[in-house]
Design a protein around this motif. Structure first.
Motif, mmCIF file in Angstrom:
data_model
loop_
_atom_site.group_PDB
_atom_site.id
_atom_site.type_symbol
_atom_site.label_atom_id
_atom_site.label_comp_id
_atom_site.label_asym_id
_atom_site.label_seq_id
_atom_site.Cartn_x
_atom_site.Cartn_y
_atom_site.Cartn_z
ATOM 1 N N ASP A 28 -86.013 5.028 29.313
ATOM 2 C CA ASP A 28 -84.567 4.933 29.475
ATOM 3 C C ASP A 28 -83.982 3.877 28.543
ATOM 4 O O ASP A 28 -84.684 3.014 28.032
ATOM 5 C CB ASP A 28 -84.195 4.609 30.919
ATOM 6 C CG ASP A 28 -84.802 3.297 31.406
ATOM 7 O OD1 ASP A 28 -85.698 2.768 30.723
ATOM 8 O OD2 ASP A 28 -84.376 2.814 32.461
ATOM 9 N N ILE A 29 -82.682 3.964 28.335
ATOM 10 C CA ILE A 29 -82.007 3.045 27.420
ATOM 11 C C ILE A 29 -81.960 1.623 27.961
ATOM 12 O O ILE A 29 -81.929 0.657 27.207
ATOM 13 C CB ILE A 29 -80.577 3.547 27.092
ATOM 14 C CG1 ILE A 29 -80.021 2.779 25.901
ATOM 15 C CG2 ILE A 29 -79.666 3.452 28.302
ATOM 16 C CD1 ILE A 29 -78.766 3.370 25.326
ATOM 17 N N HIS A 62 -87.541 7.659 25.569
ATOM 18 C CA HIS A 62 -86.220 7.321 25.030
ATOM 19 C C HIS A 62 -86.358 6.564 23.715
ATOM 20 O O HIS A 62 -85.733 6.918 22.718
ATOM 21 C CB HIS A 62 -85.406 6.489 26.024
ATOM 22 C CG HIS A 62 -84.032 6.200 25.522
ATOM 23 N ND1 HIS A 62 -83.743 5.106 24.751
ATOM 24 C CD2 HIS A 62 -82.882 6.886 25.654
ATOM 25 C CE1 HIS A 62 -82.466 5.122 24.440
ATOM 26 N NE2 HIS A 62 -81.906 6.197 24.980
#
Length: 69
Positions: A28-29, A62
């Motif tokens: 994830d970011i 990601h």
């Protein structure tokens, strides 16, 4: 005539494969979900190969932070 037993595309693909000894793979970011820490190989098709032989899909990753020694 002599023919090579090695596929011609091996050298070309090797140029696109990146190996990192120290990396963190995130899902994830926000960098909350770590998928792997340590050595990885990023293959030409976008898949990430772990030292165990397991592959991480490009859809699952990601980003990867590489840590230089």
């Amino acid at each position: 005539m002599v023919f090579s037993t090695e596929p011609a595309w091996d050298d070309a693909v090797d140029q696109f494969v990146k190996t990192y000894e120290n990396a963190i793979v995130y899902a994830d970011i926000d960098q909350e979900t770590v998928l792997h820490e340590g050595a990885v190989r990023v293959l030409a098709n976008g898949w990430v190969e772990l030292p165990t032989g397991r592959l991480l899909s490009p859809d699952a990753v990601h980003h990867i932070d590489t840590q230089m020694n």
